[in-house]
Motif scaffolding. Sequence first.
Motif, short mmCIF file in Angstrom:
data_model
loop_
_atom_site.label_atom_id
_atom_site.label_comp_id
_atom_site.label_asym_id
_atom_site.label_seq_id
_atom_site.Cartn_x
_atom_site.Cartn_y
_atom_site.Cartn_z
N SER A 163 6.70 1.04 -6.19
CA SER A 163 7.20 1.93 -5.14
C SER A 163 6.99 1.31 -3.76
CB SER A 163 6.49 3.29 -5.21
OG SER A 163 6.76 3.94 -6.42
N TYR A 164 5.82 0.72 -3.57
CA TYR A 164 5.49 0.07 -2.29
C TYR A 164 6.48 -1.06 -2.01
CZ TYR A 164 2.72 -2.45 1.22
OH TYR A 164 2.29 -3.08 2.37
N ALA A 165 6.75 -1.88 -3.02
CA ALA A 165 7.68 -3.01 -2.85
C ALA A 165 9.08 -2.51 -2.55
CB ALA A 165 7.68 -3.89 -4.10
N GLU A 166 9.49 -1.43 -3.24
CA GLU A 166 10.83 -0.89 -3.03
C GLU A 166 10.98 -0.32 -1.62
OE1 GLU A 166 14.76 0.19 -3.93
OE2 GLU A 166 13.35 -1.16 -4.91
N ILE A 167 9.95 0.38 -1.15
CA ILE A 167 10.02 0.97 0.19
C ILE A 167 10.09 -0.13 1.25
CG2 ILE A 167 8.71 2.30 1.91
CD1 ILE A 167 7.77 4.06 -0.43
N ARG A 168 9.34 -1.20 1.05
CA ARG A 168 9.40 -2.30 2.03
C ARG A 168 10.79 -2.94 2.00
NH1 ARG A 168 4.81 -3.61 4.91
NH2 ARG A 168 6.10 -5.27 5.76
N SER A 169 11.40 -3.01 0.82
CA SER A 169 12.74 -3.57 0.72
C SER A 169 13.75 -2.68 1.45
CB SER A 169 13.14 -3.70 -0.76
OG SER A 169 14.46 -4.17 -0.88
N ILE A 170 13.60 -1.36 1.30
CA ILE A 170 14.48 -0.42 2.00
C ILE A 170 14.30 -0.58 3.52
CG2 ILE A 170 14.91 2.03 2.48
CD1 ILE A 170 14.08 2.57 -0.43
N ALA A 171 13.05 -0.63 3.95
CA ALA A 171 12.76 -0.74 5.39
C ALA A 171 13.35 -2.02 5.98
CB ALA A 171 11.25 -0.70 5.61
N GLU B 226 4.04 3.52 3.70
CA GLU B 226 3.48 2.27 3.15
C GLU B 226 1.97 2.26 3.26
OE1 GLU B 226 5.42 -0.73 5.40
OE2 GLU B 226 7.41 -0.17 4.71
N ARG B 227 1.46 2.67 4.42
CA ARG B 227 0.00 2.67 4.61
C ARG B 227 -0.67 3.65 3.65
NH1 ARG B 227 1.59 2.04 10.11
NH2 ARG B 227 1.55 4.29 10.47
N ARG B 228 -0.02 4.78 3.41
CA ARG B 228 -0.59 5.75 2.47
C ARG B 228 -0.63 5.18 1.06
NH1 ARG B 228 2.89 10.97 3.43
NH2 ARG B 228 1.72 11.68 1.61
N LEU B 229 0.44 4.49 0.68
CA LEU B 229 0.47 3.89 -0.65
C LEU B 229 -0.58 2.81 -0.79
CD1 LEU B 229 4.32 3.58 -1.34
CD2 LEU B 229 2.71 5.17 -2.38
N ALA B 230 -0.70 1.95 0.23
CA ALA B 230 -1.69 0.88 0.18
C ALA B 230 -3.10 1.46 0.10
CB ALA B 230 -1.56 -0.02 1.40
N ALA B 231 -3.34 2.57 0.80
CA ALA B 231 -4.67 3.17 0.81
C ALA B 231 -5.05 3.75 -0.56
CB ALA B 231 -4.74 4.27 1.87
N LEU B 232 -4.05 4.08 -1.38
CA LEU B 232 -4.34 4.67 -2.68
C LEU B 232 -5.00 3.69 -3.64
CD1 LEU B 232 -1.16 6.84 -3.39
CD2 LEU B 232 -3.47 7.63 -2.93
N SER B 233 -4.98 2.39 -3.31
CA SER B 233 -5.61 1.41 -4.19
C SER B 233 -7.12 1.59 -4.25
CB SER B 233 -5.29 -0.02 -3.72
OG SER B 233 -5.88 -0.25 -2.45
N GLY B 234 -7.70 2.13 -3.17
CA GLY B 234 -9.13 2.43 -3.16
C GLY B 234 -10.03 1.22 -3.15
N ASP B 235 -9.52 0.06 -2.72
CA ASP B 235 -10.33 -1.16 -2.70
C ASP B 235 -11.22 -1.15 -1.46
OD1 ASP B 235 -11.37 -3.74 -2.62
OD2 ASP B 235 -9.56 -4.63 -3.46
N ARG B 236 -12.52 -1.01 -1.65
CA ARG B 236 -13.45 -0.88 -0.52
C ARG B 236 -13.85 -2.22 0.10
NH1 ARG B 236 -12.06 4.06 0.50
NH2 ARG B 236 -12.50 5.51 -1.19
N SER B 237 -13.38 -3.33 -0.46
CA SER B 237 -13.74 -4.64 0.10
C SER B 237 -12.83 -5.04 1.25
CB SER B 237 -13.67 -5.72 -0.99
OG SER B 237 -12.32 -5.88 -1.44
N ALA B 238 -11.83 -4.21 1.55
CA ALA B 238 -10.85 -4.58 2.55
C ALA B 238 -11.48 -4.88 3.90
CB ALA B 238 -9.81 -3.46 2.71
N ALA B 239 -12.53 -4.15 4.26
CA ALA B 239 -13.14 -4.31 5.57
C ALA B 239 -13.82 -5.67 5.75
CB ALA B 239 -14.15 -3.19 5.81
#
Length: 282
Positions: A178-186, A202-215
Amino acid sequence: MALRFSSETEQELLARAVDSLPRVTKFPVAFGGLTTDGLLPVTATAGTRTRSLAGLVVQPERGLGGRSLVEKRARLAIDYRTARGITHDYDRAVLGEGISTLFAVPVMVDGRARGVLYCGSWAESAVGEVVVRAAFSVAESLATELRVRSEIERRLSSFAAPAPTDIGSAAREELRESYAEIRSIAAAISDESVKRRLQTIERRLAALSGDRSAATLDIRLSPREVDVLASVAVGATNAEVAASLGLREGTVKSYLQSAMSKLDVSTRHAAVTKARRAGILP
């Protein structure tokens, strides 16, 4: 519970389009509606002097707008009162507003008329190329927003949105597609306001991954580099990425190599993995 696309409603999009018509076409009055159960209720007006159009519901093939809806093309009546080739079911509403010249443009979404926009004047008026082009532009912009909204809602409603730590492998894969498709549409949209709304999703979708090492990782990729990586992440080849983003295959390779360099990795797979760790991709 399905994740909803938080943005303007379809009626708000319609109202914004109708409000812009008098300004861009110089026709003083505008109105329009979106199809509901095969009918076209007029729910937005601009510049009207009476309430004659309030509550108007247009049937397919009836009146100027009904013909435009069925024929999927613009229709014009220079002198609406005496116009031939249309029924006059709605004379009380149209003539009650004092409209003489009326121009109707269908809002086409995926080959289907989703609505009609009307431009009118209180005196007989020539409808030149400038007016036609401006009205078509508004209708096309509205159609694009409706199409984008529909695709986003379809994508986002296809998977549940549990707490990040509870996302299963199937839901996570759907999220990434879904994230890839939305970026393609944009990437194919020039309207900056639509792009900004898509970026919020897109930011909401990326945040759903829950990866806490991002910081812990400070990596900055260009928007195009993220576009390419998002498609690569769901298994697209360079040729497929190029087709979806409207780029040359060589350009895709260049973006991918640049992203790999910034991520300090040597393979596509490693680039995707590290971009996910950095919170760039879901």
